[in-house]
Design a protein around this motif. Sequence first.
Motif, PDB file in Angstrom:
ATOM      1  N   ALA A 247       0.864  -1.245  -0.075  1.00  0.00           N
ATOM      2  CA  ALA A 247      -0.083   0.042   0.037  1.00  0.00           C
ATOM      3  C   ALA A 247       0.976   1.247   0.024  1.00  0.00           C
ATOM      4  CB  ALA A 247      -0.878   0.078   1.276  1.00  0.00           C
ATOM      5  N   SER A 248       0.243   2.461  -0.427  1.00  0.00           N
ATOM      6  CA  SER A 248       1.081   3.694  -0.417  1.00  0.00           C
ATOM      7  C   SER A 248       1.063   4.222   0.923  1.00  0.00           C
ATOM      8  CB  SER A 248       0.343   4.668  -1.510  1.00  0.00           C
ATOM      9  OG  SER A 248       0.935   5.716  -1.539  1.00  0.00           O
ATOM     10  N   TRP A 249       2.216   4.249   1.721  1.00  0.00           N
ATOM     11  CA  TRP A 249       2.534   4.934   2.782  1.00  0.00           C
ATOM     12  C   TRP A 249       3.600   6.004   2.856  1.00  0.00           C
ATOM     13  CZ3 TRP A 249      -0.469   4.844   7.094  1.00  0.00           C
ATOM     14  CH2 TRP A 249      -1.086   3.599   7.257  1.00  0.00           C
ATOM     15  N   PRO A 250       3.963   6.755   3.605  1.00  0.00           N
ATOM     16  CA  PRO A 250       4.795   7.768   3.588  1.00  0.00           C
ATOM     17  C   PRO A 250       6.144   7.110   3.698  1.00  0.00           C
ATOM     18  CG  PRO A 250       3.135   8.651   4.957  1.00  0.00           C
ATOM     19  CD  PRO A 250       2.665   7.083   4.728  1.00  0.00           C
ATOM     20  N   CYS A 251       6.160   6.007   4.719  1.00  0.00           N
ATOM     21  CA  CYS A 251       7.398   5.229   4.955  1.00  0.00           C
ATOM     22  C   CYS A 251       7.140   3.696   4.446  1.00  0.00           C
ATOM     23  CB  CYS A 251       8.110   5.332   6.051  1.00  0.00           C
ATOM     24  SG  CYS A 251       8.216   7.048   6.653  1.00  0.00           S
ATOM     25  N   THR A 252       8.106   3.260   3.719  1.00  0.00           N
ATOM     26  CA  THR A 252       7.911   1.510   3.237  1.00  0.00           C
ATOM     27  C   THR A 252       9.089   1.335   3.315  1.00  0.00           C
ATOM     28  OG1 THR A 252       5.970   2.136   1.774  1.00  0.00           O
ATOM     29  CG2 THR A 252       7.066  -0.091   1.468  1.00  0.00           C
ATOM     30  N   GLY A 253       9.338  -0.155   4.232  1.00  0.00           N
ATOM     31  CA  GLY A 253      10.560  -0.806   4.232  1.00  0.00           C
ATOM     32  C   GLY A 253      10.423  -2.236   4.427  1.00  0.00           C
ATOM     33  N   ASN A 254      11.380  -2.899   4.592  1.00  0.00           N
ATOM     34  CA  ASN A 254      11.388  -4.246   4.745  1.00  0.00           C
ATOM     35  C   ASN A 254      12.574  -5.278   5.348  1.00  0.00           C
ATOM     36  OD1 ASN A 254      13.281  -5.435   2.530  1.00  0.00           O
ATOM     37  ND2 ASN A 254      12.398  -3.971   1.418  1.00  0.00           N
ATOM     38  N   ALA A 255      12.152  -6.421   5.820  1.00  0.00           N
ATOM     39  CA  ALA A 255      13.295  -7.016   6.804  1.00  0.00           C
ATOM     40  C   ALA A 255      13.020  -8.473   6.377  1.00  0.00           C
ATOM     41  CB  ALA A 255      13.139  -6.660   8.146  1.00  0.00           C
ATOM     42  N   ARG A 256      14.180  -9.256   6.405  1.00  0.00           N
ATOM     43  CA  ARG A 256      14.043 -10.956   6.632  1.00  0.00           C
ATOM     44  C   ARG A 256      13.624 -11.133   7.961  1.00  0.00           C
ATOM     45  NH1 ARG A 256      17.713 -15.196   7.342  1.00  0.00           N
ATOM     46  NH2 ARG A 256      17.582 -16.827   6.012  1.00  0.00           N
ATOM     47  N   LEU A 257      12.414 -12.173   8.141  1.00  0.00           N
ATOM     48  CA  LEU A 257      12.073 -12.514   9.341  1.00  0.00           C
ATOM     49  C   LEU A 257      12.371 -14.070   9.385  1.00  0.00           C
ATOM     50  CD1 LEU A 257      10.375  -9.766   9.043  1.00  0.00           C
ATOM     51  CD2 LEU A 257       8.438 -11.060  10.028  1.00  0.00           C
ATOM     52  N   ASP A 258      12.665 -14.405  10.624  1.00  0.00           N
ATOM     53  CA  ASP A 258      12.969 -15.818  11.090  1.00  0.00           C
ATOM     54  C   ASP A 258      11.638 -16.465  11.306  1.00  0.00           C
ATOM     55  OD1 ASP A 258      15.467 -15.160  10.776  1.00  0.00           O
ATOM     56  OD2 ASP A 258      15.965 -15.297  12.891  1.00  0.00           O
ATOM     57  N   LEU A 259      10.634 -16.616  10.377  1.00  0.00           N
ATOM     58  CA  LEU A 259       9.376 -17.183  10.373  1.00  0.00           C
ATOM     59  C   LEU A 259       8.905 -17.682   8.985  1.00  0.00           C
ATOM     60  CD1 LEU A 259       7.321 -14.737  12.778  1.00  0.00           C
ATOM     61  CD2 LEU A 259       7.942 -17.333  13.155  1.00  0.00           C
ATOM     62  N   PRO A 260       8.141 -18.695   8.623  1.00  0.00           N
ATOM     63  CA  PRO A 260       7.656 -19.131   7.521  1.00  0.00           C
ATOM     64  C   PRO A 260       6.853 -17.919   6.920  1.00  0.00           C
ATOM     65  CG  PRO A 260       7.311 -20.836   9.187  1.00  0.00           C
ATOM     66  CD  PRO A 260       7.768 -19.672   9.893  1.00  0.00           C
ATOM     67  N   ALA A 261       6.765 -18.078   5.643  1.00  0.00           N
ATOM     68  CA  ALA A 261       5.740 -17.058   4.719  1.00  0.00           C
ATOM     69  C   ALA A 261       4.336 -17.271   5.278  1.00  0.00           C
ATOM     70  CB  ALA A 261       6.010 -17.140   3.290  1.00  0.00           C
ATOM     71  N   GLY A 262       4.040 -18.405   5.449  1.00  0.00           N
ATOM     72  CA  GLY A 262       2.680 -18.547   5.534  1.00  0.00           C
ATOM     73  C   GLY A 262       2.053 -18.099   6.922  1.00  0.00           C
ATOM     74  N   VAL A 263       2.941 -18.017   7.888  1.00  0.00           N
ATOM     75  CA  VAL A 263       2.631 -17.458   9.213  1.00  0.00           C
ATOM     76  C   VAL A 263       2.705 -16.120   9.091  1.00  0.00           C
ATOM     77  CG1 VAL A 263       3.382 -17.159  11.743  1.00  0.00           C
ATOM     78  CG2 VAL A 263       3.680 -19.325  10.633  1.00  0.00           C
ATOM     79  N   VAL A 264       3.531 -15.505   8.752  1.00  0.00           N
ATOM     80  CA  VAL A 264       3.681 -13.907   8.508  1.00  0.00           C
ATOM     81  C   VAL A 264       2.466 -13.319   7.678  1.00  0.00           C
ATOM     82  CG1 VAL A 264       5.009 -11.974   7.690  1.00  0.00           C
ATOM     83  CG2 VAL A 264       6.205 -13.757   9.021  1.00  0.00           C
ATOM     84  N   ALA A 265       2.248 -14.122   6.607  1.00  0.00           N
ATOM     85  CA  ALA A 265       0.837 -13.616   5.740  1.00  0.00           C
ATOM     86  C   ALA A 265      -0.120 -13.578   6.282  1.00  0.00           C
ATOM     87  CB  ALA A 265       0.904 -14.628   4.447  1.00  0.00           C
ATOM     88  N   ARG A 266      -0.538 -14.476   7.100  1.00  0.00           N
ATOM     89  CA  ARG A 266      -1.733 -14.679   7.827  1.00  0.00           C
ATOM     90  C   ARG A 266      -1.900 -13.306   8.894  1.00  0.00           C
ATOM     91  NH1 ARG A 266      -4.482 -19.401  11.549  1.00  0.00           N
ATOM     92  NH2 ARG A 266      -6.617 -18.157  11.684  1.00  0.00           N
ATOM     93  N   TRP A 267      -1.031 -12.982   9.403  1.00  0.00           N
ATOM     94  CA  TRP A 267      -0.834 -11.631  10.418  1.00  0.00           C
ATOM     95  C   TRP A 267      -0.268 -10.445  10.193  1.00  0.00           C
ATOM     96  CZ3 TRP A 267      -4.172 -13.439  13.803  1.00  0.00           C
ATOM     97  CH2 TRP A 267      -4.410 -15.078  14.167  1.00  0.00           C
ATOM     98  N   ALA A 268       0.144 -10.498   8.893  1.00  0.00           N
ATOM     99  CA  ALA A 268       0.791  -8.994   8.282  1.00  0.00           C
ATOM    100  C   ALA A 268      -0.422  -8.164   8.175  1.00  0.00           C
ATOM    101  CB  ALA A 268       1.565  -9.362   7.235  1.00  0.00           C
ATOM    102  N   PRO A 269      -0.082  -6.764   8.324  1.00  0.00           N
ATOM    103  CA  PRO A 269      -1.260  -5.763   8.101  1.00  0.00           C
ATOM    104  C   PRO A 269      -1.708  -6.000   6.584  1.00  0.00           C
ATOM    105  CG  PRO A 269       0.671  -4.888   9.190  1.00  0.00           C
ATOM    106  CD  PRO A 269       1.076  -6.250   8.834  1.00  0.00           C
ATOM    107  N   SER A 270      -3.112  -5.176   6.352  1.00  0.00           N
ATOM    108  CA  SER A 270      -3.582  -5.056   5.084  1.00  0.00           C
ATOM    109  C   SER A 270      -2.473  -4.074   4.357  1.00  0.00           C
ATOM    110  CB  SER A 270      -4.907  -4.722   5.141  1.00  0.00           C
ATOM    111  OG  SER A 270      -5.403  -4.322   4.085  1.00  0.00           O
TER     112      SER A 270
END
Length: 334
Positions: A247-270
Amino acid sequence: MASTSRRALRLLSLLGSRRLWPLRELAVALETGERTVRRDIETLRLLGYPIATVHGPDGGYRLGAGHTLPPLVFDHGQALAVAVALQAAPSTVSGLGDDAARALITLEQAMPAALRESMKSLRMTRLRDYWEFPAPPVDPAALTAVGAAVRHRHVLVTETLRPDGSRPGSADEDFAPARRVEPHHLVVWAGRWYLVAYDLGDRQWRVHRVDRLRTRPTTHRFGPREAPYDDLAHYVMSSHDRGDTPASWPCTGNARLDLPAGVVARWAPSGSVVEHLDTEHCRLTLGAWSWAGVAGILATFDTGLTDVRPPELVEACRRLGHRLTSAAATEGEP
């Protein structure tokens, strides 16, 4: 007489809500005896309603095909449900706002006075919160075509569009050839329409954003297929490659998480995107109104973070760490 009439209207409403009703379930729903239900059914038949009796152990009663229930059979709860649904639904399908408003007025005019007042009492303004990032509204014709293919079990030829809605060219590195899929389910989640389909090319189940699909129906039918999951909602929410974009935000970043993609996808913000790296790691891209906000959301996953980008987010994580350390150090002080 008034009680009998109200019960008969309630019975007619129940018969219209599903295909078949066993006598015992009708009696429970109406809070009366089975003999009374039979008598009310005969009353409705005398009034011209084609109520059929289905014999056998799985039998019961059903309303005849092709019969349209009059608006008068809406009860109080149904009237309120219609009022809420028509005011809340149009945001996910383009061009339905005016249609929904006119439909609400039409229904109100056909309702008895008491139900009309109940519907008018629920006039609301729907506001979007900061974290609600629905997809662009889906074209009604496209949604109807996909829904019809799901219902009639017709194979769809699909092409995935770019996030801006343009079609990838053959020379583009993101070129996605047309695929033949079996459409099985339509799901709405976080203001987005998703299609759960079986890809006949790579023989895999996929989740597609309907607003990013260009479809062409076929007449080729497919049979029932056992899905590789028990919970449809969990499957859609935990699919990291369902076509979402940041989504379009004033600040956008990313990081590598020590969790499976399926777990993060379920709880990541819209409005965030999850990239699968391996079975135990993924990359989460998300935005917020500040770099501290992005860092704070990353911290909610309570796991190791590496390869944080960009430098502004690294600095925000460092400041947040200092604040939390200071807060922990002062715990218990007078």
